[in-house]
Design a protein around this motif. Structure first.
Motif, PDB file in Angstrom:
ATOM      1  N   MET A   1       0.842  -1.172   0.000  1.00 53.75           N
ATOM      2  CA  MET A   1       0.000   0.000   0.000  1.00 53.75           C
ATOM      3  C   MET A   1       0.887   1.234   0.000  1.00 53.75           C
ATOM      4  N   PRO A   2       0.538   2.260  -0.783  1.00 51.66           N
ATOM      5  CA  PRO A   2       1.314   3.494  -0.772  1.00 51.66           C
ATOM      6  C   PRO A   2       1.308   4.104   0.626  1.00 51.66           C
ATOM      7  N   LEU A   3       2.380   4.749   0.955  1.00 48.07           N
ATOM      8  CA  LEU A   3       2.551   5.249   2.302  1.00 48.07           C
ATOM      9  C   LEU A   3       2.987   6.702   2.285  1.00 48.07           C
ATOM     10  N   GLY A   4       2.445   7.523   3.144  1.00 45.22           N
ATOM     11  CA  GLY A   4       2.980   8.844   3.402  1.00 45.22           C
ATOM     12  C   GLY A   4       2.429   9.946   2.529  1.00 45.22           C
ATOM     13  N   VAL A   5       1.847  10.924   3.144  1.00 43.22           N
ATOM     14  CA  VAL A   5       1.427  12.125   2.448  1.00 43.22           C
ATOM     15  C   VAL A   5       1.985  13.298   3.224  1.00 43.22           C
ATOM     16  N   GLY A   6       2.589  14.225   2.543  1.00 40.96           N
ATOM     17  CA  GLY A   6       3.154  15.388   3.213  1.00 40.96           C
ATOM     18  C   GLY A   6       2.967  16.625   2.378  1.00 40.96           C
ATOM     19  N   VAL A   7       3.578  17.678   2.796  1.00 41.47           N
ATOM     20  CA  VAL A   7       3.524  18.942   2.070  1.00 41.47           C
ATOM     21  C   VAL A   7       4.901  19.187   1.489  1.00 41.47           C
ATOM     22  N   SER A   8       4.943  19.520   0.213  1.00 38.44           N
ATOM     23  CA  SER A   8       6.235  19.748  -0.425  1.00 38.44           C
ATOM     24  C   SER A   8       6.808  21.093   0.000  1.00 38.44           C
ATOM     25  N   GLU A   9       8.084  21.236  -0.209  1.00 41.01           N
ATOM     26  CA  GLU A   9       8.792  22.428   0.223  1.00 41.01           C
ATOM     27  C   GLU A   9       8.289  23.666  -0.513  1.00 41.01           C
ATOM     28  N   GLY A  10       7.817  24.646   0.232  1.00 42.82           N
ATOM     29  CA  GLY A  10       7.435  25.919  -0.340  1.00 42.82           C
ATOM     30  C   GLY A  10       6.137  25.904  -1.133  1.00 42.82           C
ATOM     31  N   GLN A  11       5.418  24.808  -1.105  1.00 48.04           N
ATOM     32  CA  GLN A  11       4.171  24.709  -1.860  1.00 48.04           C
ATOM     33  C   GLN A  11       3.103  24.076  -0.982  1.00 48.04           C
ATOM     34  N   ASN A  12       1.881  24.101  -1.457  1.00 51.06           N
ATOM     35  CA  ASN A  12       0.795  23.450  -0.756  1.00 51.06           C
ATOM     36  C   ASN A  12       0.368  22.176  -1.464  1.00 51.06           C
ATOM     37  N   ASP A  13       1.262  21.633  -2.282  1.00 50.24           N
ATOM     38  CA  ASP A  13       0.950  20.411  -3.018  1.00 50.24           C
ATOM     39  C   ASP A  13       1.031  19.205  -2.095  1.00 50.24           C
ATOM     40  N   ASN A  14       0.113  18.277  -2.282  1.00 50.93           N
ATOM     41  CA  ASN A  14       0.191  17.021  -1.556  1.00 50.93           C
ATOM     42  C   ASN A  14       1.179  16.116  -2.254  1.00 50.93           C
ATOM     43  N   ILE A  15       1.844  15.299  -1.470  1.00 52.95           N
ATOM     44  CA  ILE A  15       2.842  14.368  -1.971  1.00 52.95           C
ATOM     45  C   ILE A  15       2.477  12.980  -1.463  1.00 52.95           C
ATOM     46  N   LEU A  16       2.593  12.003  -2.325  1.00 51.95           N
ATOM     47  CA  LEU A  16       2.390  10.611  -1.939  1.00 51.95           C
ATOM     48  C   LEU A  16       3.728   9.894  -2.077  1.00 51.95           C
ATOM     49  N   ILE A  17       4.165   9.269  -1.003  1.00 47.35           N
ATOM     50  CA  ILE A  17       5.375   8.461  -1.031  1.00 47.35           C
ATOM     51  C   ILE A  17       4.925   7.026  -1.257  1.00 47.35           C
ATOM     52  N   ASP A  18       5.238   6.500  -2.422  1.00 47.42           N
ATOM     53  CA  ASP A  18       4.760   5.175  -2.821  1.00 47.42           C
ATOM     54  C   ASP A  18       5.812   4.118  -2.478  1.00 47.42           C
ATOM     55  N   LEU A  19       5.558   3.390  -1.410  1.00 46.55           N
ATOM     56  CA  LEU A  19       6.455   2.321  -0.994  1.00 46.55           C
ATOM     57  C   LEU A  19       5.881   0.944  -1.305  1.00 46.55           C
ATOM     58  N   ALA A  20       4.878   0.906  -2.135  1.00 49.50           N
ATOM     59  CA  ALA A  20       4.289  -0.374  -2.524  1.00 49.50           C
ATOM     60  C   ALA A  20       5.162  -1.040  -3.586  1.00 49.50           C
ATOM     61  N   SER A  21       4.999  -2.346  -3.701  1.00 46.74           N
ATOM     62  CA  SER A  21       5.692  -3.048  -4.784  1.00 46.74           C
ATOM     63  C   SER A  21       5.077  -2.601  -6.108  1.00 46.74           C
ATOM     64  N   LYS A  22       5.792  -2.826  -7.204  1.00 47.80           N
ATOM     65  CA  LYS A  22       5.272  -2.426  -8.519  1.00 47.80           C
ATOM     66  C   LYS A  22       3.938  -3.101  -8.822  1.00 47.80           C
ATOM     67  N   GLU A  23       3.786  -4.342  -8.378  1.00 45.96           N
ATOM     68  CA  GLU A  23       2.526  -5.062  -8.630  1.00 45.96           C
ATOM     69  C   GLU A  23       1.345  -4.349  -7.982  1.00 45.96           C
ATOM     70  N   TYR A  24       1.512  -3.886  -6.752  1.00 49.72           N
ATOM     71  CA  TYR A  24       0.433  -3.186  -6.065  1.00 49.72           C
ATOM     72  C   TYR A  24       0.246  -1.766  -6.610  1.00 49.72           C
ATOM     73  N   SER A  25       1.337  -1.078  -6.882  1.00 42.89           N
ATOM     74  CA  SER A  25       1.240   0.293  -7.397  1.00 42.89           C
ATOM     75  C   SER A  25       0.567   0.347  -8.764  1.00 42.89           C
ATOM     76  N   SER A  26       0.739  -0.704  -9.552  1.00 37.13           N
ATOM     77  CA  SER A  26       0.208  -0.692 -10.909  1.00 37.13           C
ATOM     78  C   SER A  26      -1.323  -0.700 -10.955  1.00 37.13           C
ATOM     79  N   VAL A  27      -1.981  -1.043  -9.865  1.00 34.37           N
ATOM     80  CA  VAL A  27      -3.449  -1.057  -9.875  1.00 34.37           C
ATOM     81  C   VAL A  27      -4.043   0.334  -9.657  1.00 34.37           C
ATOM     82  N   ILE A  28      -3.201   1.293  -9.306  1.00 35.86           N
ATOM     83  CA  ILE A  28      -3.666   2.662  -9.097  1.00 35.86           C
ATOM     84  C   ILE A  28      -3.369   3.485 -10.348  1.00 35.86           C
ATOM     85  N   ASP A  29      -4.386   4.121 -10.887  1.00 35.94           N
ATOM     86  CA  ASP A  29      -4.201   4.993 -12.040  1.00 35.94           C
ATOM     87  C   ASP A  29      -3.838   6.386 -11.525  1.00 35.94           C
ATOM     88  N   LEU A  30      -2.543   6.639 -11.441  1.00 31.85           N
ATOM     89  CA  LEU A  30      -2.065   7.887 -10.857  1.00 31.85           C
ATOM     90  C   LEU A  30      -2.447   9.114 -11.674  1.00 31.85           C
TER      91      LEU A  30
END
Length: 103
Positions: A1-30
């Motif tokens: 499962m993807p892990l971690g959401v934070g705020v990027s430096e100097g912006q209000n953009d959300n960030i997703l830290i994807d620590l899932a295996s490629k098999e699991y990440s591939s089911v999400i249409d980013l």
């Protein structure tokens, strides 16, 4: 499962830290979510090149998860401080969305 959401430096953009295996990440249409995704990749030097070795990568993803939680990581740049099991951030192989850690 993807892990971690934070705020990027100097912006209000959300960030997703994807620590899932490629098999699991591939089911999400980013492309359907409006979020920047950073994927840490762990590579070992073997036979003259850096390669992903699945059994070691699985352990490294778990160590990275613990690192994020224990250090209350919010900024993506703080991930570059990860240094477990001799893995360290490799600036030359990395990109804005793929952080490569080598040993």
């Amino acid at each position: 499962m993807p892990l971690g959401v934070g705020v990027s430096e100097g912006q209000n953009d959300n960030i997703l830290i994807d620590l899932a295996s490629k098999e699991y990440s591939s089911v999400i249409d980013l492309s359907k979510i409006n979020i920047k995704v950073i994927t840490p990749v762990f590579k070992d030097y073997k036979n003259g090149t850096h390669k992903v070795i699945t059994i070691y990568t699985k352990k490294a993803r778990g160590l990275m998860s613990r690192f994020i939680i224990e250090n209350s990581i919010i900024l993506p740049s703080d991930l570059k401080e990860f240094n477990e099991e001799r893995y360290s951030y490799n600036e030359y192989l990395s990109s804005d969305t793929e952080f490569i850690f080598t040993r």
